[in-house]
Design a protein around this motif. Structure first.
Motif, PDB file in Angstrom:
ATOM      1  N   PHE A 223      18.300  -6.346  41.004  1.00  0.00           N
ATOM      2  CA  PHE A 223      18.108  -5.323  42.041  1.00  0.00           C
ATOM      3  C   PHE A 223      18.405  -5.922  43.417  1.00  0.00           C
ATOM      4  N   ALA A 224      18.725  -5.046  44.360  1.00  0.00           N
ATOM      5  CA  ALA A 224      18.959  -5.473  45.752  1.00  0.00           C
ATOM      6  C   ALA A 224      17.642  -5.416  46.533  1.00  0.00           C
ATOM      7  N   ILE A 225      17.634  -6.155  47.655  1.00  0.00           N
ATOM      8  CA  ILE A 225      16.439  -6.147  48.527  1.00  0.00           C
ATOM      9  C   ILE A 225      16.822  -5.478  49.843  1.00  0.00           C
ATOM     10  N   ARG A 226      16.108  -4.424  50.160  1.00  0.00           N
ATOM     11  CA  ARG A 226      16.345  -3.712  51.417  1.00  0.00           C
ATOM     12  C   ARG A 226      15.165  -3.954  52.351  1.00  0.00           C
ATOM     13  N   LYS A 227      15.506  -4.427  53.584  1.00  0.00           N
ATOM     14  CA  LYS A 227      14.458  -4.709  54.573  1.00  0.00           C
ATOM     15  C   LYS A 227      14.420  -3.607  55.620  1.00  0.00           C
ATOM     16  N   GLU A 228      13.198  -3.184  55.956  1.00  0.00           N
ATOM     17  CA  GLU A 228      12.983  -2.131  56.950  1.00  0.00           C
ATOM     18  C   GLU A 228      12.030  -2.629  58.053  1.00  0.00           C
ATOM     19  N   GLN A 229      12.378  -2.277  59.288  1.00  0.00           N
ATOM     20  CA  GLN A 229      11.509  -2.671  60.413  1.00  0.00           C
ATOM     21  C   GLN A 229      10.179  -1.924  60.362  1.00  0.00           C
ATOM     22  N   ASP A 230       9.140  -2.652  60.672  1.00  0.00           N
ATOM     23  CA  ASP A 230       7.803  -2.053  60.687  1.00  0.00           C
ATOM     24  C   ASP A 230       7.120  -2.478  61.989  1.00  0.00           C
ATOM     25  N   ALA A 231       6.981  -1.520  62.922  1.00  0.00           N
ATOM     26  CA  ALA A 231       6.411  -1.829  64.239  1.00  0.00           C
ATOM     27  C   ALA A 231       4.927  -2.130  64.163  1.00  0.00           C
ATOM     28  N   SER A 232       4.302  -1.748  63.031  1.00  0.00           N
ATOM     29  CA  SER A 232       2.868  -2.011  62.908  1.00  0.00           C
ATOM     30  C   SER A 232       2.568  -3.387  62.345  1.00  0.00           C
ATOM     31  N   LEU A 233       3.628  -4.046  61.948  1.00  0.00           N
ATOM     32  CA  LEU A 233       3.455  -5.376  61.346  1.00  0.00           C
ATOM     33  C   LEU A 233       3.920  -6.421  62.341  1.00  0.00           C
ATOM     34  N   GLN A 234       3.093  -7.458  62.521  1.00  0.00           N
ATOM     35  CA  GLN A 234       3.380  -8.492  63.508  1.00  0.00           C
ATOM     36  C   GLN A 234       4.735  -9.130  63.240  1.00  0.00           C
ATOM     37  N   GLU A 235       5.456  -9.376  64.315  1.00  0.00           N
ATOM     38  CA  GLU A 235       6.774  -9.984  64.228  1.00  0.00           C
ATOM     39  C   GLU A 235       6.689 -11.315  63.471  1.00  0.00           C
ATOM     40  N   GLY A 236       7.674 -11.499  62.515  1.00  0.00           N
ATOM     41  CA  GLY A 236       7.678 -12.726  61.707  1.00  0.00           C
ATOM     42  C   GLY A 236       6.990 -12.558  60.363  1.00  0.00           C
ATOM     43  N   LYS A 237       6.317 -11.443  60.184  1.00  0.00           N
ATOM     44  CA  LYS A 237       5.637 -11.165  58.921  1.00  0.00           C
ATOM     45  C   LYS A 237       6.481 -10.203  58.081  1.00  0.00           C
ATOM     46  N   GLU A 238       6.431 -10.380  56.737  1.00  0.00           N
ATOM     47  CA  GLU A 238       7.113  -9.471  55.796  1.00  0.00           C
ATOM     48  C   GLU A 238       6.134  -9.017  54.736  1.00  0.00           C
ATOM     49  N   LYS A 239       6.376  -7.798  54.268  1.00  0.00           N
ATOM     50  CA  LYS A 239       5.483  -7.234  53.266  1.00  0.00           C
ATOM     51  C   LYS A 239       6.308  -6.392  52.284  1.00  0.00           C
ATOM     52  N   VAL A 240       6.081  -6.614  50.965  1.00  0.00           N
ATOM     53  CA  VAL A 240       6.787  -5.844  49.932  1.00  0.00           C
ATOM     54  C   VAL A 240       6.157  -4.468  49.828  1.00  0.00           C
ATOM     55  N   VAL A 241       6.971  -3.486  50.138  1.00  0.00           N
ATOM     56  CA  VAL A 241       6.479  -2.112  50.100  1.00  0.00           C
ATOM     57  C   VAL A 241       6.689  -1.499  48.709  1.00  0.00           C
ATOM     58  N   THR A 242       7.889  -1.710  48.149  1.00  0.00           N
ATOM     59  CA  THR A 242       8.213  -1.189  46.807  1.00  0.00           C
ATOM     60  C   THR A 242       8.793  -2.318  45.954  1.00  0.00           C
ATOM     61  N   GLU A 243       8.188  -2.563  44.793  1.00  0.00           N
ATOM     62  CA  GLU A 243       8.695  -3.597  43.898  1.00  0.00           C
ATOM     63  C   GLU A 243      10.054  -3.186  43.324  1.00  0.00           C
ATOM     64  N   GLY A 244      10.961  -4.153  43.270  1.00  0.00           N
ATOM     65  CA  GLY A 244      12.266  -3.887  42.680  1.00  0.00           C
ATOM     66  C   GLY A 244      12.220  -3.877  41.139  1.00  0.00           C
ATOM     67  N   GLN A 245      13.118  -3.135  40.531  1.00  0.00           N
ATOM     68  CA  GLN A 245      13.209  -3.088  39.065  1.00  0.00           C
ATOM     69  C   GLN A 245      14.655  -3.375  38.631  1.00  0.00           C
ATOM     70  N   LYS A 246      14.795  -4.259  37.638  1.00  0.00           N
ATOM     71  CA  LYS A 246      16.134  -4.586  37.141  1.00  0.00           C
ATOM     72  C   LYS A 246      16.718  -3.419  36.340  1.00  0.00           C
ATOM     73  N   GLY A 247      18.042  -3.308  36.405  1.00  0.00           N
ATOM     74  CA  GLY A 247      18.725  -2.284  35.628  1.00  0.00           C
ATOM     75  C   GLY A 247      19.236  -2.842  34.296  1.00  0.00           C
ATOM     76  N   LEU A 248      19.898  -1.972  33.531  1.00  0.00           N
ATOM     77  CA  LEU A 248      20.416  -2.383  32.213  1.00  0.00           C
ATOM     78  C   LEU A 248      21.843  -1.857  32.052  1.00  0.00           C
ATOM     79  N   ARG A 249      22.755  -2.743  31.611  1.00  0.00           N
ATOM     80  CA  ARG A 249      24.145  -2.373  31.364  1.00  0.00           C
ATOM     81  C   ARG A 249      24.556  -2.862  29.970  1.00  0.00           C
ATOM     82  N   THR A 250      25.373  -2.057  29.295  1.00  0.00           N
ATOM     83  CA  THR A 250      25.919  -2.486  28.003  1.00  0.00           C
ATOM     84  C   THR A 250      27.420  -2.703  28.135  1.00  0.00           C
ATOM     85  N   LYS A 251      27.921  -3.732  27.447  1.00  0.00           N
ATOM     86  CA  LYS A 251      29.354  -3.998  27.346  1.00  0.00           C
ATOM     87  C   LYS A 251      29.750  -3.912  25.876  1.00  0.00           C
TER      88      LYS A 251
END
Length: 424
Positions: A223-251
């Motif tokens: 999965f990809a990681i998308r970062k979003e600005q959060d004005a309520s969170l102190q600068e320099g801090k990061e927080k996972v809002v939504t956990e990523g989930q892997k996909g599935l492909r068949t060949k």
């Protein structure tokens, strides 16, 4: 005078009668004596038994009386100079010339034997259980007085990865495979030989076993990681809002194996089974300013890393080529045989005008148009999806003829009861 003449005449008649009576008596006695000296003989002439009354003194004279010409190779019992006695049994077997052919090399022998095995024994010719005879050993030789023998020889047979020595005679490769109970599928072949080639003692038959399969491989997608600005969170801090989930492909790969080894692998398709879900991370932008009445907003931009998917081997499943069965269709059972576009009397052109010889990859069937319409797509159990393009004199009712490219494929298919689905 008259009485003297009559008396003389009577006297002469008496004498004549006496003479005739004597001759008759002697004749009868001689005949009786002659018949009494004849001997009773049993004669077996070439299997036919007769009773003979004869005055012959020897066996040779008796055979001459019966108009039997004795040749050098005839068998006489007892010998020709044996004296005839009453009740003697005489056997005469006429010799015959027999031609024996061993692998095309001919020789001729004289014999009075009638069974094949006895003639070969007399000629000092041994026959093994693997040799091929035109007649059985326990049969009588035919009217042509010929015996044909093909001597067996050992052939090296390599069937896939299995090796063994087998006995064979000079026959074609196709007949040899049939004798050994070996069947080839449409992809398999014999190295360096055609099916019509004739075997020799130097032959080495190598069968390439070919398996064509479909291999489906599952892969996970990062999965990809998308970062979003959060004005309520102190600068320099990061927080996972939504956990990523892997996909599935068949060949899906098409794999060809020869004698168990992969010789070709081709990617046929890719399919996304499950899309990956991005992970959302909040990035703080809140800044604390001391001794100031206002707070400066510091702009920031989202940063989304470029994440490339990495291949990882998941679980596998393997299915045979052409085994996928359609979900829908008019389903029933038929009797299925096989034919080739090269059969005797065939033009190679179907009833719908298709040149089957120019389309060797085509899957086609012959049908009864009153049951299956020409042009229909039909899935056939054990064959795959084909097109109804042909008809046949013997294809009536619930019968079909599948198209194959070689006679050996047609023989291997045989006659089967299969399930079909008419798709349109």
């Amino acid at each position: 005078m008259k009485h003297l003449f009559l008396g003389s005449l009577r006297s002469k008649q008496t004498v004549i009668i006496s003479i005739i009576s004597l001759v008759l008596f002697v004749s009868v006695i001689s005949f009786v004596l002659y018949q009494g000296t004849k001997k009773s003989v049993t004669l077996d002439a070439n299997g036919e038994t007769i009773e003979v009354i004869t005055h012959a003194k020897t066996v040779e004279q008796l055979l001459q009386e019966q108009n039997i010409d004795v040749e050098e190779h005839d068998k006489i019992s007892p010998s020709l100079n044996t004296k005839i006695v009453n009740g003697i049994a005489i056997s005469w077997e006429q010799g015959k010339e027999v031609t024996i052919s061993v692998d095309g090399n001919r020789s001729k022998v004289w014999t009075t034997e009638t069974q094949v095995k006895d003639i070969l024994k007399e000629a000092n010719i041994e026959v093994s259980e693997y040799d091929l005879l035109a007649q059985g050993l326990d049969t009588e030789i035919g009217a042509d007085n010929k015996i044909d023998i093909q001597k067996a020889f050992q052939v090296s047979l390599v069937d896939g990865v299995n090796k063994r020595q087998v006995w064979s005679t000079s026959t074609t490769v196709a007949n040899f495979l049939k004798q050994q109970g070996i069947q080839l599928n449409e992809f398999e072949h014999v190295e360096n030989y055609n099916l019509k080639d004739v075997l020799t003692p130097e032959s080495k038959i190598t069968i390439v076993r070919v398996e064509k399969v479909i291999d489906v491989v599952e892969e996970s997608l990062d999965f990809a990681i998308r970062k979003e600005q959060d004005a309520s969170l102190q600068e320099g801090k990061e927080k996972v809002v939504t956990e990523g989930q892997k996909g599935l492909r068949t060949k899906t790969y098409e794999i060809i194996k020869e004698n168990g080894k992969v010789v070709a692998k081709k990617l046929k398709s890719k399919n996304i089974v499950k899309e990956p879900q991005n992970q959302v991370v909040a990035v703080g932008t809140k800044t604390i300013v001391h001794n100031m009445a206002s707070t400066d907003n510091i702009a920031s931009t989202d940063s989304i890393p470029n994440t490339a998917s990495k291949d990882s081997i998941g679980s596998k499943s393997t299915v045979l080529l052409g085994s996928t069965e359609p979900v829908s269709g008019s389903e029933f059972y038929v009797i299925a045989t096989a034919y080739t576009p090269y059969c005797k009397g065939c033009t190679g052109t179907s009833a719908t005008g298709i040149n089957l010889r120019l389309n060797p990859e085509m899957k086609a069937i012959a049908v009864d148009p009153s049951v299956i319409k020409l042009g229909s797509k039909v899935w056939v159990e054990g064959y795959g999806t084909a097109v109804a393009v042909d008809t046949g004199g013997a294809i009536k009712g619930n019968k079909i003829d599948i198209l194959v490219q070689t006679e050996i494929q047609a023989i291997n298919w045989g006659v089967k009861r299969v399930r079909i689905k008419v798709l349109n």
